[in-house]
Design an enzyme around this catalytic site. Structure first.
Site, PDB file in Angstrom:
ATOM      1  N   ASP A 198       0.844  -1.183   0.000  1.00 47.76           N
ATOM      2  CA  ASP A 198       0.000   0.000   0.000  1.00 47.76           C
ATOM      3  C   ASP A 198       0.890   1.246   0.000  1.00 47.76           C
ATOM      4  O   ASP A 198       1.889   1.302   0.719  1.00 47.76           O
ATOM      5  CB  ASP A 198      -0.883  -0.022   1.246  1.00 47.76           C
ATOM      6  CG  ASP A 198      -1.818   1.157   1.334  1.00 47.76           C
ATOM      7  OD1 ASP A 198      -1.330   2.283   1.601  1.00 47.76           O
ATOM      8  OD2 ASP A 198      -3.033   0.981   1.157  1.00 47.76           O
ATOM      9  N   GLU A 234     -10.678   2.545  -1.152  1.00 49.41           N
ATOM     10  CA  GLU A 234     -11.874   1.906  -1.702  1.00 49.41           C
ATOM     11  C   GLU A 234     -12.156   2.342  -3.134  1.00 49.41           C
ATOM     12  O   GLU A 234     -12.650   1.566  -3.954  1.00 49.41           O
ATOM     13  CB  GLU A 234     -13.085   2.218  -0.818  1.00 49.41           C
ATOM     14  CG  GLU A 234     -14.293   1.350  -1.075  1.00 49.41           C
ATOM     15  CD  GLU A 234     -14.137  -0.084  -0.585  1.00 49.41           C
ATOM     16  OE1 GLU A 234     -14.735  -0.982  -1.193  1.00 49.41           O
ATOM     17  OE2 GLU A 234     -13.425  -0.298   0.419  1.00 49.41           O
ATOM     18  N   LYS A 257     -10.541   0.109  -5.736  1.00 51.82           N
ATOM     19  CA  LYS A 257     -10.755  -1.337  -5.603  1.00 51.82           C
ATOM     20  C   LYS A 257     -11.544  -1.833  -6.809  1.00 51.82           C
ATOM     21  O   LYS A 257     -12.749  -2.040  -6.762  1.00 51.82           O
ATOM     22  CB  LYS A 257     -11.500  -1.636  -4.301  1.00 51.82           C
ATOM     23  CG  LYS A 257     -11.551  -3.115  -3.938  1.00 51.82           C
ATOM     24  CD  LYS A 257     -12.286  -3.320  -2.621  1.00 51.82           C
ATOM     25  CE  LYS A 257     -12.283  -4.781  -2.213  1.00 51.82           C
ATOM     26  NZ  LYS A 257     -13.022  -5.017  -0.965  1.00 51.82           N
ATOM     27  N   GLY A 295      -7.294  -3.930   4.200  1.00 52.17           N
ATOM     28  CA  GLY A 295      -8.233  -4.898   3.653  1.00 52.17           C
ATOM     29  C   GLY A 295      -8.462  -4.762   2.171  1.00 52.17           C
ATOM     30  O   GLY A 295      -8.590  -5.767   1.453  1.00 52.17           O
ATOM     31  N   THR A 315      -2.038  -4.369   7.804  1.00 52.56           N
ATOM     32  CA  THR A 315      -1.458  -3.254   8.548  1.00 52.56           C
ATOM     33  C   THR A 315      -2.515  -2.349   9.177  1.00 52.56           C
ATOM     34  O   THR A 315      -2.162  -1.348   9.791  1.00 52.56           O
ATOM     35  CB  THR A 315      -0.574  -2.407   7.620  1.00 52.56           C
ATOM     36  OG1 THR A 315      -1.365  -1.932   6.525  1.00 52.56           O
ATOM     37  CG2 THR A 315       0.597  -3.227   7.076  1.00 52.56           C
ATOM     38  N   LYS A 323     -11.976 -14.860   1.409  1.00 57.06           N
ATOM     39  CA  LYS A 323     -12.643 -14.155   0.318  1.00 57.06           C
ATOM     40  C   LYS A 323     -11.745 -13.054  -0.252  1.00 57.06           C
ATOM     41  O   LYS A 323     -11.041 -12.377   0.479  1.00 57.06           O
ATOM     42  CB  LYS A 323     -13.971 -13.557   0.785  1.00 57.06           C
ATOM     43  CG  LYS A 323     -15.008 -14.600   1.116  1.00 57.06           C
ATOM     44  CD  LYS A 323     -16.426 -14.062   1.053  1.00 57.06           C
ATOM     45  CE  LYS A 323     -16.715 -13.068   2.137  1.00 57.06           C
ATOM     46  NZ  LYS A 323     -18.163 -12.717   2.165  1.00 57.06           N
ATOM     47  N   PHE A 326       2.060  -2.283  13.650  1.00 57.95           N
ATOM     48  CA  PHE A 326       1.628  -1.486  12.500  1.00 57.95           C
ATOM     49  C   PHE A 326       0.506  -0.514  12.888  1.00 57.95           C
ATOM     50  O   PHE A 326       0.350   0.535  12.261  1.00 57.95           O
ATOM     51  CB  PHE A 326       1.128  -2.398  11.374  1.00 57.95           C
ATOM     52  CG  PHE A 326       2.203  -3.066  10.581  1.00 57.95           C
ATOM     53  CD1 PHE A 326       3.101  -2.328   9.822  1.00 57.95           C
ATOM     54  CD2 PHE A 326       2.314  -4.451  10.574  1.00 57.95           C
ATOM     55  CE1 PHE A 326       4.107  -2.951   9.072  1.00 57.95           C
ATOM     56  CE2 PHE A 326       3.297  -5.085   9.829  1.00 57.95           C
ATOM     57  CZ  PHE A 326       4.199  -4.326   9.088  1.00 57.95           C
ATOM     58  N   THR A 357       0.662   3.624  13.723  1.00 58.24           N
ATOM     59  CA  THR A 357       0.603   4.730  12.764  1.00 58.24           C
ATOM     60  C   THR A 357      -0.754   4.821  12.069  1.00 58.24           C
ATOM     61  O   THR A 357      -0.905   5.576  11.106  1.00 58.24           O
ATOM     62  CB  THR A 357       1.705   4.563  11.701  1.00 58.24           C
ATOM     63  OG1 THR A 357       1.632   3.253  11.129  1.00 58.24           O
ATOM     64  CG2 THR A 357       3.079   4.753  12.325  1.00 58.24           C
ATOM     65  N   HIS A 409     -23.825  -6.284   7.502  1.00 59.97           N
ATOM     66  CA  HIS A 409     -23.409  -6.284   6.096  1.00 59.97           C
ATOM     67  C   HIS A 409     -24.595  -6.532   5.157  1.00 59.97           C
ATOM     68  O   HIS A 409     -24.422  -7.013   4.039  1.00 59.97           O
ATOM     69  CB  HIS A 409     -22.338  -7.345   5.865  1.00 59.97           C
ATOM     70  CG  HIS A 409     -21.037  -7.046   6.549  1.00 59.97           C
ATOM     71  ND1 HIS A 409     -20.900  -7.087   7.920  1.00 59.97           N
ATOM     72  CD2 HIS A 409     -19.824  -6.689   6.060  1.00 59.97           C
ATOM     73  CE1 HIS A 409     -19.652  -6.786   8.239  1.00 59.97           C
ATOM     74  NE2 HIS A 409     -18.984  -6.538   7.138  1.00 59.97           N
TER      75      HIS A 409
END
Length: 403
Positions: A71, A102, A105, A135, A159, A172, A199, A202, A281
């Site tokens: 990233d 996002e 993505k 993620g 992270t 997934k 991680f 920060t 969700h």
């Protein structure tokens, strides 16, 4: 005349080359075992820690290659330490730095990772892809690994908090497509996920709250003891306390991960569509991609959970006191309870899309008392409207609508 005869191979039956109506049918059944490791370790980027080197097959003697996808924000913070680690272990790393938000993505990101794999000439079974990030990036890289030559091994190094307790522990992968979140994806397990709380030091507070939403989810539907622990400690949860990983914070994180894995392991490929981990969700995907300015994943999940708390209260699965405790915990974590885009109409849209995703039934998980879950299939538009009014009334009463 010489007679020519052809000997049939012994393994072929007469039915092999003389089919007769109505034809022949073959049924193929196979099982592929899946095993992967999730390890909590400290000082992952310190060369004296062999965990990451072991994951990529490095042994300090050279000859090992890996594609490391990082990233961009993480690379700015930890790029020097990452490169130093691979150099110390004499691992030949090819580096790909990518955005991990996002908005990026998408399938194009997956293709970019596969392009890097091709340019590197990565070996199909013995060389790994390592993804270091949150993620979103883990989903993108995992999908690329699943597609490249129909499967290449990869290693996750999450992270962010949401990556460490949620996205990094399942199988997934996926990307957004059109107006739909994670519409394209696969199931593909990493070889190992390496979790280093350091991680989190920060990670901005908003992103800590983002991960707390997934922890609160597990508390509400599975683990009442975790819920009580969160009530006692939520005011102390921060980037530093999580990174320090004291007894309380270690228990919060480990209980969340263990609970998630306990739910996922028997149903990795979602053959059973009633999944308690889908709590929060159902409506959130519709909200997450429509909110402007954008919401983080956990923020949308929090708004969804608040509606589900209201639905459960309306059905007397939760007492009013339990509902107040649940909503208070979500707000205390720095998460929103409401959002202007989240209207009764959008709730109906989200539920209709969930019904398609869940094969024709709502399969809506609700809390059945704090720490337990029940599924319902008959929620009505009027019920959704009342639930939204319930949450707005609570937020107005407590001024808990904003993080």
């Amino acid at each position: 005349m010489t007679e020519i005869t052809t000997n049939r191979p012994a393994r072929l039956t007469s039915g092999f080359d003389i089919p007769r109506p109505p034809g022949l049918t073959w049924y193929v059944q196979a099982q592929q075992p899946v095993g992967y490791e999730i390890s909590l370790t400290r000082g992952l980027l310190n060369p004296v820690n062999p965990a990451l080197a072991k994951a990529v097959g490095a042994d300090n003697r050279g000859g090992v290659r890996a594609l490391v996808v990082v990233d961009k924000v993480v690379d700015d913070l930890y790029g020097t330490a990452l490169r130093g680690y691979f150099t110390a272990w004499q691992a030949d790393a090819t580096w790909l730095v990518m955005p991990g938000d996002e908005e990026t993505k998408a399938l194009e990101q997956v293709v970019e990772v596969t392009r890097a794999m091709t340019e590197m000439g990565i070996l199909r079974r013995t060389e790994r892809v390592v993804v270091v990030g949150g993620g979103v990036l883990m989903d993108v890289v995992g999908m690329a690994a699943s597609l490249y030559r129909r499967g290449a091994p990869y290693v996750r190094v999450p992270t962010t908090l949401v990556g460490q307790v949620d996205a990094g522990v399942g199988v997934k992968t996926g990307v957004n497509h059109g107006t739909h979140k994670n519409r394209l994806g696969t199931y593909f397990a990493p070889e190992v996920t390496l979790i280093d709380p350091e991680f989190l030091r920060t990670v901005p507070h908003r992103h800590i709250a983002n991960g707390l939403a997934e922890i609160i989810k597990m508390a509400l539907i599975k683990d009442a003891d975790l819920f009580h622990l969160l009530e006692e400690t939520v005011a102390q949860i921060s980037s530093d306390t999580l990174a320090d990983c004291g007894a309380d914070m270690r228990e919060v994180v480990s209980r969340a991960i263990a609970g998630m894995l306990d739910e996922l392991e028997p149903n990795l490929w979602e053959s059973v569509l009633e999944r308690s981990v889908d709590y929060g969700h159902t409506f959130s995907p519709s909200l997450e991609l429509r909110a402007d300015p954008p919401l983080l994943h956990g923020e949308a999940v929090a708004v969804d959970m608040a509606v589900c708390v209201a639905l459960a209260t309306g059905r007397q699965f939760l007492s009013p006191a339990e509902a107040d405790r649940a909503l208070a915990l979500i707000a205390a974590a720095g998460l929103p309870l409401t959002h202007p885009v989240f209207t009764a109409e959008l709730l109906q849209v989200g539920l209709a899309d969930a019904v398609k995703h869940r094969d024709g039934l709502q399969r809506l998980p609700l809390t059945d008392g704090i720490g337990s879950c029940v599924f319902v299939n008959d929620v009505t538009p009027a019920e959704l409207a009342r639930a939204l009014e319930f949450v707005h009334a609570y937020a107005d009463r407590t001024d808990g609508s904003a993080p």
